[in-house]
Structures are given as C-alpha cells and as structure tokens.
Design an enzyme around this catalytic site. Structure first.
Site, PDB file in Angstrom:
ATOM      1  N   LYS A  13       0.842  -1.211   0.000  1.00 36.23           N
ATOM      2  CA  LYS A  13       0.000   0.000   0.000  1.00 36.23           C
ATOM      3  C   LYS A  13       0.875   1.258   0.000  1.00 36.23           C
ATOM      4  CE  LYS A  13      -2.000  -1.101   3.897  1.00 36.23           C
ATOM      5  NZ  LYS A  13      -1.316  -2.375   4.151  1.00 36.23           N
ATOM      6  N   ARG A  88      -9.114   1.329   8.808  1.00 37.19           N
ATOM      7  CA  ARG A  88      -8.733  -0.064   9.069  1.00 37.19           C
ATOM      8  C   ARG A  88      -9.832  -0.806   9.816  1.00 37.19           C
ATOM      9  NH1 ARG A  88      -2.749   0.719   9.110  1.00 37.19           N
ATOM     10  NH2 ARG A  88      -1.764  -1.319   9.015  1.00 37.19           N
ATOM     11  N   ARG A 127      11.481  -6.043   4.597  1.00 34.03           N
ATOM     12  CA  ARG A 127      11.223  -4.593   4.522  1.00 34.03           C
ATOM     13  C   ARG A 127      12.234  -3.844   5.386  1.00 34.03           C
ATOM     14  NH1 ARG A 127       5.351  -2.036   5.282  1.00 34.03           N
ATOM     15  NH2 ARG A 127       5.296  -3.154   7.268  1.00 34.03           N
ATOM     16  N   ARG A 160      11.450  -2.639  11.170  1.00 33.69           N
ATOM     17  CA  ARG A 160      10.466  -2.168  12.167  1.00 33.69           C
ATOM     18  C   ARG A 160      10.215  -3.250  13.204  1.00 33.69           C
ATOM     19  NH1 ARG A 160       5.623   0.024   8.459  1.00 33.69           N
ATOM     20  NH2 ARG A 160       4.462  -1.035  10.098  1.00 33.69           N
ATOM     21  N   ARG A 171      -0.661  -9.360  13.225  1.00 38.89           N
ATOM     22  CA  ARG A 171      -1.207  -8.281  12.394  1.00 38.89           C
ATOM     23  C   ARG A 171      -2.078  -8.846  11.261  1.00 38.89           C
ATOM     24  NH1 ARG A 171       3.735  -4.834  10.647  1.00 38.89           N
ATOM     25  NH2 ARG A 171       2.168  -3.414   9.851  1.00 38.89           N
TER      26      ARG A 171
HETATM   27  P1  ADP Z   1       2.247  -1.814   3.246  1.00 40.24           P
HETATM   28  O1  ADP Z   1       2.308  -0.318   3.155  1.00 40.24           O
HETATM   29  O2  ADP Z   1       1.040  -2.390   2.564  1.00 40.24           O
HETATM   30  O3  ADP Z   1       2.430  -2.339   4.629  1.00 40.24           O
HETATM   31  P2  ADP Z   1       4.814  -1.688   1.840  1.00 40.24           P
HETATM   32  O4  ADP Z   1       4.499  -0.792   0.684  1.00 40.24           O
HETATM   33  O5  ADP Z   1       5.667  -1.129   2.926  1.00 40.24           O
HETATM   34  O6  ADP Z   1       3.480  -2.372   2.414  1.00 40.24           O
HETATM   35  O7  ADP Z   1       5.508  -3.002   1.227  1.00 40.24           O
HETATM   36  C1  ADP Z   1       5.952  -4.071   2.082  1.00 40.24           C
HETATM   37  C2  ADP Z   1       7.335  -4.561   1.612  1.00 40.24           C
HETATM   38  O8  ADP Z   1       7.199  -5.230   0.360  1.00 40.24           O
HETATM   39  C3  ADP Z   1       8.352  -3.438   1.394  1.00 40.24           C
HETATM   40  O9  ADP Z   1       9.622  -3.914   1.779  1.00 40.24           O
HETATM   41  C4  ADP Z   1       8.280  -3.157  -0.113  1.00 40.24           C
HETATM   42  O10 ADP Z   1       9.500  -2.653  -0.617  1.00 40.24           O
HETATM   43  C5  ADP Z   1       7.948  -4.546  -0.673  1.00 40.24           C
HETATM   44  N1  ADP Z   1       7.054  -4.507  -1.843  1.00 40.24           N
HETATM   45  C6  ADP Z   1       6.019  -3.651  -2.073  1.00 40.24           C
HETATM   46  N2  ADP Z   1       5.398  -3.940  -3.251  1.00 40.24           N
HETATM   47  C7  ADP Z   1       6.050  -5.037  -3.750  1.00 40.24           C
HETATM   48  C8  ADP Z   1       5.889  -5.842  -4.933  1.00 40.24           C
HETATM   49  N3  ADP Z   1       4.928  -5.571  -5.838  1.00 40.24           N
HETATM   50  N4  ADP Z   1       6.733  -6.882  -5.107  1.00 40.24           N
HETATM   51  C9  ADP Z   1       7.701  -7.157  -4.192  1.00 40.24           C
HETATM   52  N5  ADP Z   1       7.915  -6.436  -3.068  1.00 40.24           N
HETATM   53  C10 ADP Z   1       7.103  -5.397  -2.844  1.00 40.24           C
HETATM   54  P1  AMP Z   2       1.282   0.594   8.960  1.00 36.47           P
HETATM   55  O1  AMP Z   2       2.461   1.508   8.876  1.00 36.47           O
HETATM   56  O2  AMP Z   2       0.135   1.057   8.114  1.00 36.47           O
HETATM   57  O3  AMP Z   2       1.657  -0.849   8.703  1.00 36.47           O
HETATM   58  O4  AMP Z   2       0.752   0.673  10.476  1.00 36.47           O
HETATM   59  C1  AMP Z   2       1.561   0.234  11.543  1.00 36.47           C
HETATM   60  C2  AMP Z   2       0.709   0.087  12.809  1.00 36.47           C
HETATM   61  O5  AMP Z   2       0.159   1.369  13.177  1.00 36.47           O
HETATM   62  C3  AMP Z   2      -0.494  -0.836  12.708  1.00 36.47           C
HETATM   63  O6  AMP Z   2      -0.164  -2.205  12.914  1.00 36.47           O
HETATM   64  C4  AMP Z   2      -1.388  -0.277  13.829  1.00 36.47           C
HETATM   65  O7  AMP Z   2      -0.940  -0.693  15.108  1.00 36.47           O
HETATM   66  C5  AMP Z   2      -1.149   1.220  13.713  1.00 36.47           C
HETATM   67  N1  AMP Z   2      -2.110   1.864  12.792  1.00 36.47           N
HETATM   68  C6  AMP Z   2      -1.837   2.464  11.594  1.00 36.47           C
HETATM   69  N2  AMP Z   2      -2.959   2.925  11.032  1.00 36.47           N
HETATM   70  C7  AMP Z   2      -3.976   2.597  11.877  1.00 36.47           C
HETATM   71  C8  AMP Z   2      -5.396   2.765  11.849  1.00 36.47           C
HETATM   72  N3  AMP Z   2      -6.023   3.363  10.824  1.00 36.47           N
HETATM   73  N4  AMP Z   2      -6.113   2.305  12.899  1.00 36.47           N
HETATM   74  C9  AMP Z   2      -5.517   1.686  13.933  1.00 36.47           C
HETATM   75  N5  AMP Z   2      -4.204   1.473  14.017  1.00 36.47           N
HETATM   76  C10 AMP Z   2      -3.430   1.915  13.013  1.00 36.47           C
END
Ligand code: ADP
Ligand code: AMP
Length: 214
Positions: A13, A88, A127, A160, A171
């Site tokens: 995302k 969420r 990541r 992280r 999660r």
């Molecule tokens: P989210 O925001 O949904 O938690 P991220 O955008 O941070 O996810 O992506 C999670 C991990 O996967 C990151 O390390 C990112 O670089 C990698 N990633 C994102 N999109 C892809 C893809 N299409 N193919 C492979 N790796 C990806």
């Molecule tokens: P993210 O960076 O989107 O993966 O979010 C990391 C963490 O932040 C999540 O696992 C939740 O603990 C918290 N968080 C982020 N966005 C929300 C939301 N909209 N509602 C509740 N918790 C959130």
C-alpha cells in the site's frame, strides 16, 4: 481525487501510495507514518500508540479518526489525497464517510492491493524502513542504492519492531478480522478496485494508473 489503499500489512500500500502521490500531485497520508513520527518525537499520542503497535494490535479508533479528519481538512488536501493505512475498521470507515458527507464529498477509489498471506512474511521480514522520511525498501525486491542507507535522506534503515514474524502473524489475524470487511463496505459504495499485488512494483503501478487515468 480521493483515494484509499486497502490490503494486508505488507501488501504494498505504502509503496504504491507514494507513487500515486507523486504522479497525481496529492498528499500521501499514512496513519502508520504519523504514529511512528509521534513515537520518535516522544509525544503522548506516540506513547499510547506504541503500546498497541508493538503487539500488532490496532490503535483505538478514538485516537485515530479525529487525527485523520483534521489532516484531510488541511489546505494541501483540498484537491485530494491518498490515504494509506486508514480506514482499518468499519467504525473508522463510517467516521470518514460521515466527515466527507458533511462537505458533500466521497471517496472516489478504494484500491485493494491483493496479496495472499503466504507472501506477506517474506515481504515484511525483508522490509527496511527509513524512520526519518518514511521511505520503504525491500532487501530483495526494492533495495536501497547503498546498503542500510536511505536513498532520499541518507538516514539509517531499520527493520520495524512490528515487522518481526511473530508480530506479523498477529497483524494478519487483525487484518482478516477487522480490516478485510472494508472490501465489502467500499464495494457497496461503488468505489472498490482490486489489483493483483503479487507482481513487480512497476506492473502493479501500471494497473493502478489504468484505473485512475493518465
Ligand atoms: P504496506 O504499506 O502495505 O504495509 P509496503 O508498501 O511497505 O506495504 O511493502 C511491504 C514490503 O514489500 C516493502 O519492503 C516493499 O518494498 C515490498 N514490496 C512492495 N510492493 C512489492 C511488490 N509488488 N513486489 C515485491 N515487493 C514489494
Ligand atoms: P502501517 O504503517 O500502516 O503498517 O501501520 C503500523 C501500525 O500502526 C499498525 O499495525 C497499527 O498498530 C497502527 N495503525 C496504523 N494505522 C492505523 C489505523 N487506521 N487504525 C488503527 N491502528 C493503526
């Protein structure tokens, strides 16, 4: 253009939201980034949020909804935005819909980045995040130019705390029970668009551009 990103943790995302923000000139609003910035600054909100985030749980809606409604009221968000990580829960989606309805607005697109659970642990363990500017990398799929260093700002990259496998499993459970129902919510609103998030980052983005328009 008002967009929300749906999908499991690690679906991509944030990666896609950053590209959308750049291409369409709208702010990228990530609640996760906002909470992490508050944790870094040691604010009251950060202290409260951290206790939930470290356990893989959601931060309570009452700490989250007002924050987002305030953020989307800022001048830079008047032409649109891409929300990443919010809503969420169904109550968060209802709060967002109600806030928008008051101004005669609605979400135009809810983009669901579809990635099965089996790919997620690999995505999350590789990541690496920059806690200074919010950039995200992957050791295998999207590596930084210099190992361990952010391309944008040079800060050190970290795994992280909540990306460790045991927290990721929690999660994912939370995602399925609390966030996945939003797919039906936005389908009913006519805003849902699904993309196959298992392909290369560029290919996924091309699909999204196909949805949003050039
Ligand atoms: P989210 O925001 O949904 O938690 P991220 O955008 O941070 O996810 O992506 C999670 C991990 O996967 C990151 O390390 C990112 O670089 C990698 N990633 C994102 N999109 C892809 C893809 N299409 N193919 C492979 N790796 C990806
Ligand atoms: P993210 O960076 O989107 O993966 O979010 C990391 C963490 O932040 C999540 O696992 C939740 O603990 C918290 N968080 C982020 N966005 C929300 C939301 N909209 N509602 C509740 N918790 C959130």
């Amino acid at each position: 253009m008002k967009i929300i990103m749906l999908g499991a943790p690690g679906a991509g995302k944030g990666t896609q939201a950053k590209r959308i923000a750049e291409k369409y000139g709208v702010p990228h609003i990530s609640t996760g980034d906002i909470f992490r910035a508050n944790i870094k600054e040691g604010t009251e909100l950060g202290k409260k949020a951290k206790s939930y985030m470290d356990q893989g749980l959601l931060v309570p809606d009452e700490l989250t909804c007002d924050l987002v409604v305030d953020r989307i009221s800022q001048p830079d968000a008047q032409k649109g935005y891409v929300l990443d990580g919010f809503p969420r829960t169904i109550p968060q989606a209802e709060a967002l819909t109600a806030a928008l309805e008051k101004r005669g607005e609605k979400i135009d697109y809810a983009i669901d980045v579809e990635v099965p659970d089996s790919n997620i642990i690999d995505r999350m363990s590789g990541r690496r995040a920059c806690l200074s500017c919010g950039a995200t990398y992957h050791l295998k799929y999207n590596p930084p130019k210099a190992e361990g260093q952010c391309d944008n700002c040079g800060a050190s990259l970290v795994l992280r705390d909540d990306d460790k496998p045991e927290t990721v499993r929690k999660r994912l459970d939370v995602y399925h029970s609390q966030t996945q129902p939003l797919i039906d919510y936005y389908k009913a609103a006519g805003a849902l668009r699904g993309v196959d998030g298992t392909r290369d980052i560029d290919v996924v983005f091309q699909d999204i551009v196909g949805i949003l328009g050039e």
